[in-house]
Scaffold this active site. Structure first.
Site, PDB file in Angstrom:
ATOM      1  N   LEU F  22       0.825  -1.209   0.000  1.00  5.80           N
ATOM      2  CA  LEU F  22       0.000   0.000   0.000  1.00  5.80           C
ATOM      3  C   LEU F  22       0.856   1.255   0.000  1.00  5.80           C
ATOM      4  O   LEU F  22       0.457   2.292  -0.531  1.00  5.80           O
ATOM      5  CB  LEU F  22      -0.964  -0.016   1.192  1.00  5.80           C
ATOM      6  CG  LEU F  22      -1.932  -1.203   1.221  1.00  5.80           C
ATOM      7  CD1 LEU F  22      -2.984  -0.995   2.302  1.00  5.80           C
ATOM      8  CD2 LEU F  22      -2.584  -1.419  -0.130  1.00  5.80           C
ATOM      9  N   GLY F  80       5.272  -1.327   9.637  1.00  8.37           N
ATOM     10  CA  GLY F  80       5.122  -2.484  10.511  1.00  8.37           C
ATOM     11  C   GLY F  80       4.672  -3.694   9.721  1.00  8.37           C
ATOM     12  O   GLY F  80       4.568  -3.649   8.495  1.00  8.37           O
ATOM     13  N   SER F 118      -6.714  -2.184  11.020  1.00 11.21           N
ATOM     14  CA  SER F 118      -7.092  -3.321  10.187  1.00 11.21           C
ATOM     15  C   SER F 118      -8.451  -3.854  10.602  1.00 11.21           C
ATOM     16  O   SER F 118      -8.857  -3.756  11.765  1.00 11.21           O
ATOM     17  CB  SER F 118      -6.054  -4.439  10.345  1.00 11.21           C
ATOM     18  OG  SER F 118      -6.548  -5.647   9.798  1.00 11.21           O
ATOM     19  N   ASN F 119      -9.136  -4.449   9.658  1.00  6.55           N
ATOM     20  CA  ASN F 119     -10.389  -5.143   9.969  1.00  6.55           C
ATOM     21  C   ASN F 119     -10.143  -6.316  10.911  1.00  6.55           C
ATOM     22  O   ASN F 119     -11.089  -6.819  11.509  1.00  6.55           O
ATOM     23  CB  ASN F 119     -11.065  -5.601   8.683  1.00  6.55           C
ATOM     24  CG  ASN F 119     -10.398  -6.805   8.063  1.00  6.55           C
ATOM     25  OD1 ASN F 119     -10.697  -7.936   8.446  1.00  6.55           O
ATOM     26  ND2 ASN F 119      -9.472  -6.617   7.138  1.00  6.55           N
ATOM     27  N   HIS F 120      -8.880  -6.719  11.050  1.00  7.60           N
ATOM     28  CA  HIS F 120      -8.615  -7.855  11.938  1.00  7.60           C
ATOM     29  C   HIS F 120      -8.715  -7.469  13.412  1.00  7.60           C
ATOM     30  O   HIS F 120      -8.661  -8.343  14.279  1.00  7.60           O
ATOM     31  CB  HIS F 120      -7.279  -8.497  11.580  1.00  7.60           C
ATOM     32  CG  HIS F 120      -7.308  -9.120  10.218  1.00  7.60           C
ATOM     33  ND1 HIS F 120      -7.986 -10.286   9.962  1.00  7.60           N
ATOM     34  CD2 HIS F 120      -6.808  -8.695   9.025  1.00  7.60           C
ATOM     35  CE1 HIS F 120      -7.875 -10.575   8.667  1.00  7.60           C
ATOM     36  NE2 HIS F 120      -7.169  -9.629   8.076  1.00  7.60           N
ATOM     37  N   TYR F 143      -1.606  -9.929  15.087  1.00  8.80           N
ATOM     38  CA  TYR F 143      -1.640  -8.755  14.218  1.00  8.80           C
ATOM     39  C   TYR F 143      -2.845  -7.870  14.573  1.00  8.80           C
ATOM     40  O   TYR F 143      -2.703  -6.664  14.804  1.00  8.80           O
ATOM     41  CB  TYR F 143      -1.703  -9.226  12.761  1.00  8.80           C
ATOM     42  CG  TYR F 143      -1.989  -8.134  11.783  1.00  8.80           C
ATOM     43  CD1 TYR F 143      -1.091  -7.085  11.585  1.00  8.80           C
ATOM     44  CD2 TYR F 143      -3.178  -8.125  11.054  1.00  8.80           C
ATOM     45  CE1 TYR F 143      -1.368  -6.078  10.676  1.00  8.80           C
ATOM     46  CE2 TYR F 143      -3.453  -7.123  10.147  1.00  8.80           C
ATOM     47  CZ  TYR F 143      -2.546  -6.090   9.966  1.00  8.80           C
ATOM     48  OH  TYR F 143      -2.831  -5.088   9.083  1.00  8.80           O
ATOM     49  N   LYS F 147      -3.099  -4.001  16.269  1.00 10.52           N
ATOM     50  CA  LYS F 147      -3.844  -2.875  15.698  1.00 10.52           C
ATOM     51  C   LYS F 147      -4.854  -2.327  16.711  1.00 10.52           C
ATOM     52  O   LYS F 147      -5.087  -1.120  16.772  1.00 10.52           O
ATOM     53  CB  LYS F 147      -4.529  -3.327  14.407  1.00 10.52           C
ATOM     54  CG  LYS F 147      -3.542  -3.669  13.277  1.00 10.52           C
ATOM     55  CD  LYS F 147      -2.648  -2.472  12.950  1.00 10.52           C
ATOM     56  CE  LYS F 147      -1.679  -2.728  11.825  1.00 10.52           C
ATOM     57  NZ  LYS F 147      -0.807  -1.563  11.560  1.00 10.52           N
ATOM     58  N   SER F 172      -9.531  -5.227   2.565  1.00  8.44           N
ATOM     59  CA  SER F 172      -8.584  -5.953   1.713  1.00  8.44           C
ATOM     60  C   SER F 172      -8.263  -5.049   0.534  1.00  8.44           C
ATOM     61  O   SER F 172      -9.056  -4.947  -0.399  1.00  8.44           O
ATOM     62  CB  SER F 172      -9.205  -7.264   1.204  1.00  8.44           C
ATOM     63  OG  SER F 172      -9.690  -8.038   2.281  1.00  8.44           O
TER      64      SER F 172
END
Lengths: 272, 272, 272, 272, 272, 272
Positions: F22, F80, F118-120, F143, F147, F172
């Site tokens: 990105l 990161g 992140s969506n995570h 991960y 975040k 994503s």
């Protein structure tokens, strides 16, 4: 907008504040859709067109307001002060004035009022908050306070007497957004018209509150709870963004007018 | 209650509405805890005891109210009309009067106001609903409207000027519950005192709203959001239940006064 | 409990399911408070005491149920199956049976029904969740489904015909908690009586849902939204804790009966 | 507390941070209820009593922590830094250390962890707000951040590996409240014990968060969502009120330590 | 719509209620996307086209329904009564019939059911309210009650047996809106098809509830909680507005059919 | 996108993670809008273009990070690890690294950080749930945990030091959706650019969290609370649907990667 000729009549409608900025915008747009449009203000107005009556009246003048509503079907109540003022002026024009309108509606059987409330009812929320109209009021001045009062008054007249209201928390209705804040708060005149028509024609409104803003890219207000009104803004502040950002390239993020939704209103006063 | 002598002083406190029912209850209870208790009303009051000043003043009289607050630390604002009245009387005593109190607080640096609001701010919720103070106002009359206005005013003076308020939505504060509705709404005088003291002494209150009711078995009001105040009622309406039920064995469940929380207030008016 | 003789009469009350476990508990406790207690079941019951009528009737028998409610003021509807069964049996006894009760109430002007619903309406919530009655149903079997249906039926009869209901989501009402789960769900017989009396005597109940449990130390159910009923449990499962924990020192935390609120109900069936 | 001899055993329990203030309080209270109490700290501890093992270990030492949990049933994890420190120290002791504890639990099949989190996870909420544990974290420093991390870690280990946690957002656990803030946040040692025992013995806890505070008159924390744990505090800060108020008669309401729940933590740092 | 030939097959699908209005709409639209479309009704149907099987069966006939689902992948369950009827008819066709469908799915391993629920599950909310599917049911009749039952049944079969359902609270699905109410509730046939396809193809649905309505300007229903389904209506009632308003220029705002979302359903019955 | 030349400058901006996927996308898109774009990574990067500086630095290297931010106006922090890794690697790169960035911002007066979350962070919610960013974190791995930590850190630096952050819970972001899950989570590169620009230019952001996803037909994330940012995605995964569904015609609905939002992340690990 769809040509008014196709639509059913709005009936006999009172427009208060007809000499004000938004009153002058709405008057010619409402007229062709009404059986009768009775316009009123404390200031001088254009002479009556066909299908219109023009009544000069102060909102504090109870008998005059009562006469104004007699025999009418609905009111679009824009009258009163529309910016911050010392409390006594607000008390007369907005608090007492709006009471007079609702009391006249009760006496004369007017069943729906479209009430020009204001985003300044919630001006002390932050600009990084997205709110809807179910949250508590956080008025940013006496003007905002008077509009919060008007909304509560409307609630009472519905609960007690069945008079329906749509309270329009109007953002910034001007020909175009005048500064960076208005990129979020702008309500185009066409969208204002759409909003007022939706409010007058929705079958059942009870006591509804809706923010009046165009389909701006960024906004602080979520109108989900008012979706039953059928207001769908068509305009956007986006075409004006580049110019407004160029004119205000730097914002002072410690300025309450930048932090809070009410903008400069939040630092007006005190009126010594 | 704990002996006042052990507790720290509440400082210099103004009590408005001192000649009213609750003012007469609170005056002797506050006096021993204050450095100075300045009591005020439009009506005649008992002469000053030691540690007291007595000031006759109308709340609509702005300079008088300003004088009343000068040099003081806090206000317990019970003044104004405490039942339903025609709008013009409410406008003067409650809306203008409360504005005068807050404006005087701003001018003279008074930092906390305990404001006697009312359960009539939400009188049009049903008696089978349990509400808390974050829900929208549903006032049951002009009196309730004026109290909703006062709460919003308090919100503004905190957001804008940092003046803290505790708004007490008082239920029914009498020597004992007078009817079946008051089994739910009763606030004993001892609990009223606890509530006012908690509101004056809590370290930080910002803009808080709390329902004023005793630990009644049934109630419509959830004070969870105000738990930071430390108000813990000790009394209950239960000992009075049998007598009140015997006196009103049958209720008309079609009567709005039975259906809605505001009781008989919801069907007062209109004042023709 | 307070001696019944002091309290006003509950009027003419029907008790269905009078031969069941809870029916046998409530019958003698309700009798002295009623002008007439008409008890009914499909099974044999004790002969009528003074002030009682005994009517053998199946809930599926519509005319019999209609006759049962004729001339009565209120119903405590415990009848039907009170544990998990194959669907067809539940359909007859609970779904059709409860319809017959409400329809009879409509026809004969009975204005309040206390309906024995069940915690199994929400049995598929986890035991580490605290829920209230505004959340969606998650029934744990056909029995729970039939009780969810009954609650919705009650809602309809109130919205459409003004018949009030209190739906009691009874936890586990036994002489004492029988296992570790019941430490959370236990409702003592005295508290059951308090709950039914509160439901019969609260002035306005509309359509209310309340969990029926004693003041147990741990619980999964928050009755805040039903605080208007005035139900205050006085008992607790705590005195039984040591014995129940000793009898079940180890729980299988992979067992759905341990994970979910419904306990063993959540793994009953299928009924092949 | 009930005599421990009556209660079932807690099994084989690890206590980290056993040399700290709360570790020293809990160790003798847990010991008689455990089959084995294995206590650990980086600092010197009392020698083992009967039924105890004493293991000196740093939480950053992964193999040591793994060994510590081997063969155990549950962990009471008090270890790590319990006040604000520079980030690097917090990173090692609290973030890495707590990871090591959970990872050891996963490897050795330990199924429940009682985790000493802190009210400083939400220290930047105001003292006039009442919050519950479903609201977003607003940590007031690196310490609070590490505790927010630990709660999220616990959430992950439950969602992914089924290891249950109760996260205790401990208020201020001292022999008595030390200042006015602690009148709201105090957790007596007896109530701390009750809280830890409830967390160890509740049948199903999944991932639960509970504020650890006594039954103080005023508080900022609503534990309704954790009612399934069965924690019922028995103590109150009230007996200490007069002394604490006398010692701090005046509060500076512009001080962030007075405004925010975290107290003095909110203005610690930066650590240059 | 995208040509069906491009899309992956929906597999072996049962369509109940195939002789009904919506069944006749969906049958030819589903057929080309299915490996096998087995259609069923109690009434006569068109003969089978290629890729179809036609099975006449009553939903009350358990063995017949079991046979219908054998070997199938999914069910679109439109069968049963789709308007208000006396309770006994509803009980058979909708309550027992839907039970039979879910039980057959359990026995034969069918893993997803698209269930035609109805807006009448929430018909007693007001037309000035915007609701979503997490609010409690307020059915407007026996038909709505049976649909609320079906949704709860679907919840149970997911919680207990892992059978997924999408419950479609269909508004008014007709070739065009037939009256002013349907300007808010209309679901075009193309949007109905989109809705059913989204429900059949979304990877994971668990137990989902979605309102079935087109992108109408005004609506009472917020589908945010069902956004995971990927249903995006493309049609709107707006082109029909002028004609519908002209045909019903005046609404009686005291008529429950105008006030409540369920329209005329709210005043059907009682069925004496 | 609008030509960058029309827009006001973004000022002096740091881009970390510039060598990542990105980072390489955003670098050329940000450069023309910045006075200076200082890009950084631990890996080799393209040589500086005009208006750029290239700084090789590890995020764990505190002095290097401090130097990186000196004299800058804003940071876009992508650096990161961006996928699941053993904890120790995550601890260094993401937890310590992000701390270093915020601490450098505090020391050097950088006032806004756009943080690639992140969506995570919420990967353990189910794919049939629609969530917004006010719900508790449910991270799906180390991960995601890191975040969640970063978001809390950002919250602290705003509450304590007034440094604003927008936390982007990126779905994503790839040239196109790579599998069926990404039909819901895809963020096109153009929409990523829109999101970063909105985050850098919104007048007031405080601590905002926004999901980064395109206008995909189905999604699990509701960005209403972030509407003030003015992010309006223009792309959609829909053109890729047919291909992705054809490539994965069958999903295993018992696979946690299919059930939970985090996809395959939810079953990574443990790292033995």
């Amino acid at each position: 907008m769809e040509p008014a000729s196709e639509a059913p009549s709005l009936g006999r409608v009172v427009l208060t504040g007809a000499a004000g900025a938004l009153g002058r915008v709405l008057r010619p747009r409402l007229r062709p859709r009404c059986t009768l449009l009775r316009v009123s203000d404390i200031a001088a107005m254009e002479p009556p067109a066909s299908g219109e009556e023009v009544v000069e009246a102060a909102l504090q003048d109870r008998p005059a307001v009562a006469g104004l509503l007699q025999g009418m079907d609905a009111v679009v109540h824009l009258g009163g002060l529309s910016t911050e003022h010392p409390f006594d002026a607000i008390l007369q024009a907005n608090i007492l004035g709006t009471y007079n309108v609702y009391e006249a509606a009760r006496r004369h059987g007017v069943k729906r009022i479209v009430y020009a409330s204001s985003n300044h009812v919630t001006g002390f929320y932050r600009q990084d908050q997205v709110i809807d109209a179910t949250l508590p009021a956080r008025p940013d001045g006496y003007y905002g306070l008077s509009k919060a009062f008007g909304e509560d008054l409307a609630r009472f007249y519905f609960d007690r007497y069945g008079i329906e209201s749509v309270c329009l928390r109007i953002g910034s209705s001007f020909p175009e957004p005048k500064d960076r804040r208005m990129l979020a708060t702008w309500l185009s005149y066409d969208d204002l018209e759409r909003l007022v028509l939706a409010s007058l024609t929705a079958p059942v409104v009870g006591h509804s509150i809706v923010y009046g803003l165009s389909d701006n890219k960024a906004s602080w207000w979520d109108n989900t709870p008012a979706r039953h009104l059928g207001f769908r803004p068509q305009d956007s502040s986006e075409p004006f963004r580049a110019a407004r950002e160029a004119a205000q390239p730097v914002l002072d993020r410690d300025d309450p007018a930048v932090i809070y939704q009410g903008g400069a209103f939040v630092r007006m006063g005190p009126f010594e």
